[in-house]
Design an enzyme around this catalytic site. Sequence first.
Site, PDB file in Angstrom:
ATOM      1  N   LYS A 115      11.182  22.928 -57.113  1.00 27.57           N
ATOM      2  CA  LYS A 115      10.709  24.315 -57.099  1.00 27.57           C
ATOM      3  C   LYS A 115      11.772  25.279 -57.643  1.00 27.57           C
ATOM      4  CE  LYS A 115       6.813  23.375 -54.750  1.00 27.57           C
ATOM      5  NZ  LYS A 115       6.874  21.901 -54.644  1.00 27.57           N
TER       6      LYS A 115
HETATM    7  C1  LIG Z   1       5.911  20.878 -54.768  1.00 28.19           C
HETATM    8  C2  LIG Z   1       6.368  19.467 -54.833  1.00 28.19           C
HETATM    9  C3  LIG Z   1       5.601  18.462 -55.474  1.00 28.19           C
HETATM   10  C4  LIG Z   1       4.235  18.741 -56.072  1.00 28.19           C
HETATM   11  O1  LIG Z   1       4.290  19.543 -57.235  1.00 28.19           O
HETATM   12  P1  LIG Z   1       2.981  20.259 -57.795  1.00 28.19           P
HETATM   13  O2  LIG Z   1       3.438  21.131 -58.895  1.00 28.19           O
HETATM   14  O3  LIG Z   1       2.437  21.055 -56.632  1.00 28.19           O
HETATM   15  O4  LIG Z   1       2.034  19.202 -58.232  1.00 28.19           O
HETATM   16  C5  LIG Z   1       6.132  17.171 -55.552  1.00 28.19           C
HETATM   17  N1  LIG Z   1       7.315  16.870 -54.979  1.00 28.19           N
HETATM   18  C6  LIG Z   1       8.067  17.799 -54.344  1.00 28.19           C
HETATM   19  C7  LIG Z   1       9.357  17.382 -53.725  1.00 28.19           C
HETATM   20  C8  LIG Z   1       7.630  19.124 -54.243  1.00 28.19           C
HETATM   21  O5  LIG Z   1       8.390  20.039 -53.598  1.00 28.19           O
END
Ligand SMILES: *Cc1c(COP(=O)(O)O)cnc(C)c1O
Length: 498
Positions: A115
């Site tokens: 993120k």
């Molecule tokens: C948010 C997240 C995901 C999923 O990503 P999306 O863009 O929502 O598909 C996968 N792994 C981790 C560690 C995340 O924080």
Amino acid sequence: MKMRYHSTRGGADRISAAEAIAKGLSADGGLYVPETLPRLTGDAIAELLKMSYSERAAYIISLFLEGFSNQELSGYAGNAYGCGTFSSESAAPLHQLDANTHFLELWHGPTCAFKDMALQIMPYLLSASLKKTNEKREACILVATSGDTGKAALEGFRGVAGTRIMVFYPKDGVSEVQKLQMVTQEGDNVSVMAVEGNFDDAQAGVKALFSDDALSAELSSGGFFLSSANSINWGRLVPQIAYYVSAYCDLLNSGSIPPDGKINFCVPTGNFGNILSAWYAERMGIPVNKFICASNRNDVLTQFFSTGAYDRNRPFYTTISPSMDILVSSNLERLLFEISGKDSGAVSAYMTALSAVGRYEVSGVVKDELDRVFTGSCCSEEETMLTIADTFTDSSYLIDTHTAVAYKALQKYRIISGDDTPSVVVSTASPFKFCESVLNALGHDAAEAGAELIDTLSSVTGTPVPAPLRGIGRSEPRFTESVPVHGMKNAVRAFLNN
Ligand SMILES: *Cc1c(COP(=O)(O)O)cnc(C)c1O
């Protein structure tokens, strides 16, 4: 070329990038997408090969954000991805596991999850968008989080002019490390509050605040408006396209693929934002053979890619890869819009059916087009644990639970398809964020609690603790209050009156 944005549900407005980012969601309920997609020429790729990560990011973002100068974007990208914000030389380095398998590590940022790749730069894009659209009020970002997004948003928005951020997390619903990361958050424009309830309660509480007209009138007279930082906002997607382009450049530079050689991307998927960014990179000209959409036990997307029917009427499982525990993947709407040839009527019908009966089925034409480039693959909790253990034993490479789901999904896909295209597994979190599950996977019965597990995982595996998590248990918590759901509104008022 004028790059305008329009809604996936057919609304007539054509707006600028700054407006799309400032608004977030279209009034017709749809998501904003660019009218046309930029193409990367051979010359552009040749230039990108020579650039640093933050230069590549500024370049890719500039192609989508007309009205932002190169100087502005270079400054934002430099702050976001350079200047010691990321612990690795590149913000998105590749780790080669074997001749055909690379891991794209997206967790070297300040909160140790992918993120950060978007939320380190998105606050700059939002705050500039507010200026460009003549918004005089201050944005108050409200976030309900099940873990990773809250901390990444706090780190991204802290100290950003014209914004304040308040994060609500479920009191007993996040991991100890995740909680420590949030309650020790620094910065003057931030606040963190535990909600007495689960994630759904916190999320419902935030949604209620967004649709509370009396509250928004009251906040507006105080010079504020409410805004959101989740991945339905285009400003979160566009920075993610950059690391797919960058990974391709790195593979070319290292000679791991021949010029024009294709690659596969395998992405652990929840809300479909990350893998959608990969698809946009392909549309821009990055040669991709297959996108492998990886899921855990909540395999609604695997079912969708195999049958063409999206059906959320199914049990919800809590798993050891919690950021992928999701039944409605919002960003799939953008893919369906593009793949159907921008058929906003069809997309609106799918989404209406989804909210009415929890199910829709795409047309044969759309299904064929999805099959050409996408495949779904999922794995069980046991398979996830075994993959962590095997990868560590065989290759001395420690991966987190989400990344393990993706790697297992890739292995299964390879067996079924016989496809030996060089593949990039997208690694979305540091194993230290999920140390209890990772220790269990390695056969270590964790007797310790909370932050101590971080040191245990480090000593058991001989892997250094990422800098942002070092000593986290020794920091004094700043935010210790909790509220019932009906107390959230007053918490926001108190924060903004401060
Ligand atoms: C948010 C997240 C995901 C999923 O990503 P999306 O863009 O929502 O598909 C996968 N792994 C981790 C560690 C995340 O924080």
